[in-house]
Design a protein around this motif. Sequence first.
Motif, PDB file in Angstrom:
ATOM      1  N   ARG A 125      14.206 -17.389   8.117  1.00  0.00           N
ATOM      2  CA  ARG A 125      13.130 -16.401   8.536  1.00  0.00           C
ATOM      3  C   ARG A 125      12.773 -16.777  10.098  1.00  0.00           C
ATOM      4  O   ARG A 125      12.462 -15.994  10.684  1.00  0.00           O
ATOM      5  CB  ARG A 125      12.029 -16.581   7.706  1.00  0.00           C
ATOM      6  N   ARG A 126      12.949 -17.876  10.310  1.00  0.00           N
ATOM      7  CA  ARG A 126      12.314 -18.218  11.613  1.00  0.00           C
ATOM      8  C   ARG A 126      13.359 -17.778  12.721  1.00  0.00           C
ATOM      9  O   ARG A 126      12.934 -17.678  14.187  1.00  0.00           O
ATOM     10  CB  ARG A 126      12.606 -19.908  11.895  1.00  0.00           C
ATOM     11  N   GLU A 166       7.717 -12.798  -2.560  1.00  0.00           N
ATOM     12  CA  GLU A 166       8.123 -13.420  -1.198  1.00  0.00           C
ATOM     13  C   GLU A 166       9.051 -12.207  -0.326  1.00  0.00           C
ATOM     14  O   GLU A 166       8.979 -12.077   0.845  1.00  0.00           O
ATOM     15  CB  GLU A 166       8.652 -14.583  -1.414  1.00  0.00           C
ATOM     16  N   ALA A 167      10.156 -11.653  -1.100  1.00  0.00           N
ATOM     17  CA  ALA A 167      11.163 -10.870  -0.727  1.00  0.00           C
ATOM     18  C   ALA A 167      10.418  -9.586  -0.245  1.00  0.00           C
ATOM     19  O   ALA A 167      10.661  -8.958   0.706  1.00  0.00           O
ATOM     20  CB  ALA A 167      12.271 -10.884  -1.979  1.00  0.00           C
ATOM     21  N   ALA A 168       9.506  -9.155  -1.346  1.00  0.00           N
ATOM     22  CA  ALA A 168       8.915  -7.811  -1.092  1.00  0.00           C
ATOM     23  C   ALA A 168       8.042  -7.992   0.075  1.00  0.00           C
ATOM     24  O   ALA A 168       7.984  -7.006   1.117  1.00  0.00           O
ATOM     25  CB  ALA A 168       8.062  -7.388  -2.218  1.00  0.00           C
ATOM     26  N   TYR A 169       7.438  -9.099   0.328  1.00  0.00           N
ATOM     27  CA  TYR A 169       6.380  -9.402   1.662  1.00  0.00           C
ATOM     28  C   TYR A 169       7.474  -9.379   3.011  1.00  0.00           C
ATOM     29  O   TYR A 169       6.968  -8.583   3.985  1.00  0.00           O
ATOM     30  CB  TYR A 169       5.727 -10.391   1.710  1.00  0.00           C
ATOM     31  N   ILE A 170       8.291  -9.824   2.860  1.00  0.00           N
ATOM     32  CA  ILE A 170       9.410  -9.870   3.976  1.00  0.00           C
ATOM     33  C   ILE A 170       9.874  -8.895   4.484  1.00  0.00           C
ATOM     34  O   ILE A 170       9.927  -8.301   5.290  1.00  0.00           O
ATOM     35  CB  ILE A 170      10.602 -10.913   3.833  1.00  0.00           C
ATOM     36  N   GLY A 171      10.171  -7.973   3.260  1.00  0.00           N
ATOM     37  CA  GLY A 171      10.750  -6.672   3.438  1.00  0.00           C
ATOM     38  C   GLY A 171       9.760  -5.658   4.098  1.00  0.00           C
ATOM     39  O   GLY A 171       9.922  -4.845   4.979  1.00  0.00           O
ATOM     40  N   ALA A 172       8.583  -5.756   3.668  1.00  0.00           N
ATOM     41  CA  ALA A 172       7.413  -4.827   3.926  1.00  0.00           C
ATOM     42  C   ALA A 172       6.939  -5.145   5.455  1.00  0.00           C
ATOM     43  O   ALA A 172       6.732  -4.353   6.283  1.00  0.00           O
ATOM     44  CB  ALA A 172       6.356  -4.901   2.871  1.00  0.00           C
ATOM     45  N   GLU A 173       6.883  -6.513   5.807  1.00  0.00           N
ATOM     46  CA  GLU A 173       6.401  -6.918   7.126  1.00  0.00           C
ATOM     47  C   GLU A 173       7.534  -6.684   7.969  1.00  0.00           C
ATOM     48  O   GLU A 173       7.181  -6.178   9.240  1.00  0.00           O
ATOM     49  CB  GLU A 173       5.801  -8.284   6.989  1.00  0.00           C
TER      50      GLU A 173
END
Length: 924
Positions: free
Chosen positions: A385-386, A416-423
């Motif tokens: 992610r970095r 966590e995957a949902a947050y990464i996808g939405a963000e």
Amino acid sequence: MTQPDDRPETLVGRLREIDFLQRFLRQTGVNGGTLLLSGEAGVGKTALLEATADAARASGRTILRVTGAEFEAEASFAGLNQTLFPLVDDFSALGDEHARALRVALGFETGSAPDWLLLSNAVTLLLRRVAARAPLLLVIDDLPWLDRASAVVLSFAARRLVGSRAGLLAAYRTGSAGYFDTGGLPELPLRALDDEAAAQLLAERFPDLGPQVRARVLSTAQGNPLALLELPHAVRETRRGPAEPVPRILPLNQRLQGLFAARVAALPAATRTLLLAAALESTGDLAVLQAAAGAGYRLDDLAPAEQDQLVRVTTASHTVTFRHPLIRSAVVTESTSAERRRVHRALAEVHRDDLERRAWHLGEATVEPDEEVAALLQEAARLVRRRGDYQAVIALLCRAADLSPTPQARSRRLAEAAYIGAEGLAETRSAMELLQGVRQAGEQAPASLNYASATAFQLLDADGHVDTAHRLLVGAIEAWPNRTDPQDEELVTGLWTLALVCIVGGRAELWEAFHAATARLVPGPPEIMTLGIGLFGADPVRTGVALLPALEARLATIQHETDPDMVQNVAAASIYPDRLTEVREPLWRSIRQGRAGGPGRRRIVALMDVCIDDFVRGEWAEAAELAAEGLAVCEEFGGRFFSFYFRYHQALLAAVQGRFETSRALTDQMIGWAGPRGVGMAQTYARHAQVLAHLGEGDYESAYQRATEISPAGTLASHVPHSLWVALELVEAAVRTDRRAEAERHVRVLRESGTAALSPRLAMREMAAAALVADDEAAPELFERALRTPRTVEWPFDTARVRLLYGERLRRSRAMSEAKAQLKEASHAFEKLGATPWAARAERELRAAGQTARTPSNTQGAAALTPQEREIARLAASGMTNKEIGERLFISPRTVSSHLYQIFPKLGITTRAALRDAIGSDDA
């Protein structure tokens, strides 16, 4: 033959080839000839043959079609039978000997095999005779599959059609013409589509394809038309839904397998295993493959694949690469799941010191739930992610969720995957499906801060109310069991998301919960959060100056920063201190990565920041382009919530350029949209554009009203950073409307705030505001001090406005000579920017000061160029293209073109070729 405007619309990107084939048809219709089409499998040879044959048939030509077939490759004269069967009735016109040779060869009579030269001449004579009645075109597809006898005869005839009205057009895969002798024959190599044409073809055929899948298909297909048309079907067939990560190696459907997999299947078993290891080990490092040789191969097993041109081995770098990504996909498609797992296990062992690679290989090799592997995948995802590869992060987390042994662990990782996808603005449906998966995985899911953060993003992107997202996040943070630990990544994620909601809400009361939450952190919030929020998000008027040393330290290393989150936060912190120029290169990296298929939100944020920098630096042409791009990206990625930011820039540009109706329409739209949703930031930005438009129109009362809606006179509104950007405008409008007391109060609060220390631009504007309320004796010195502020050349619009205000004050004081000097400088700057209403105002003041006609500039040659124009001229003179210049200077090719359009008349030239002499003589 079709005319240019009748070209087949389906053949995207093939205009040059179609033109070439049109000329070939015209030529062969008069004087005969042969042309060979060559290219990779799937590159579009058959489509061009079909289009050419259709055009020839429409013009009245006789068409003979032959398609080589593998099952006929060993049948003697099978291809010739296909070719000449429609002409059987014409055999008798050739004479008995030639006619009998044809009938025996094609199986219509029995007898001894005809002499090769006799038969070849008979075929040639037949084609020429039939073409004498009407032009003829013989079209041969899949030339390598022609049987040997037919190929020899037809290659003989191909060289003897000149002088007739017969043409032969044949297609074959590059490097594999079979038995047909291509030597000396004209050839048209058919190359892959360029990036633009490939994107156009994919958009036309699959308009609803998600941006991430589209990027992967474009990358894998590499311009191969068949792959572009078939890969989307293959991906859809293998993905269970939009939340399913795009496979690292795209699968092949049956049609693509028919082209590529057959060559792989024909290789020895050990070679296929070695190629599978190379396909799964993306670096192609021979040392890694050697270390994993326990999977059942030796490096010597590469030889058959090299000989068949499936791979190339580079000795210097000790790597093996596939000739085309589709071959890599074919290798994986042809393997069994057991073979893949065995190779993955071997590669995981080789990469035991590389967290990301080891985790991925173990994840692919593991079938049963395994918490150790799942935790390793989650750790690898946070590392990836970095560097901003959101799709890889989502894929790793989804695999970790699949391997999680408990519902709670599965729901936590899916959240966590949902947050990464939405963000990161993954496909909207993908993020929603992941959230649904979280709810189904376990009852504790809604308590997850990642779940709350992802839901908040979904609410915003779905045009939900800011206050709803705010309440959701505050409730989740308050209920979080570990509320004091700044090392808790999920808590920090929730706080960043809450900060974003507060920023777009644009109201001081929203920040109370955020400040309370960060005050609990021991020993305190992360340093970058303090910097980003303190200098941009919350209240830089009161907290910004103290943070400037920390910003300076970050800017010193920002050029080498690889973490996109860090770049984004440092850029945000640089906005009000006017230091964005120092972050342009990292921001452009995010834009270029986004254009190449990277995260949508990173691209949007980078575009926002560069738009700001372009506006204050006077790069308005590029700002307009990037604002339009930003709107398109918001629409493409489902992030329409942030469209207001780019409409704001469009409204700003329209205001300063005198397109008042356009600016008004945009700001009305922003305010109408933002009000019901509680998006105070959009309302503030809209009013900023309105203030500039009203000033440009000379409507000072309306300008004052809009400015004081942002921040009342005598105050710098709490948690409204844009109050700094309308302070000079508020003072000017107050003075013009006889509100001197209000103007003086506002100047006083500006000075007391100390915000002049934030930026030389803000200092210049504050000094100019003070000059507006000063008496005639003090005002000139204040204006002079404003214009002596460092770096004023970087802010041409602001500097020209200060000169205009100074010139107006001097004229009213009857200092006409000094007034003219300031007004001329202002007028020139406004004209160059295209700030039409401001230029007109400066001209009016000049006339009032006694300037009867505009004095033409005496500056000629390179001395007339601005520093940026001079650099562009120098690079263009060196032979660089507009695209190369744009990449060097971090501007678009269109902006380069716009600059050159202004440069040529300044230098007194009309062509690019004259640049070297024009600037060279001046440099000397």
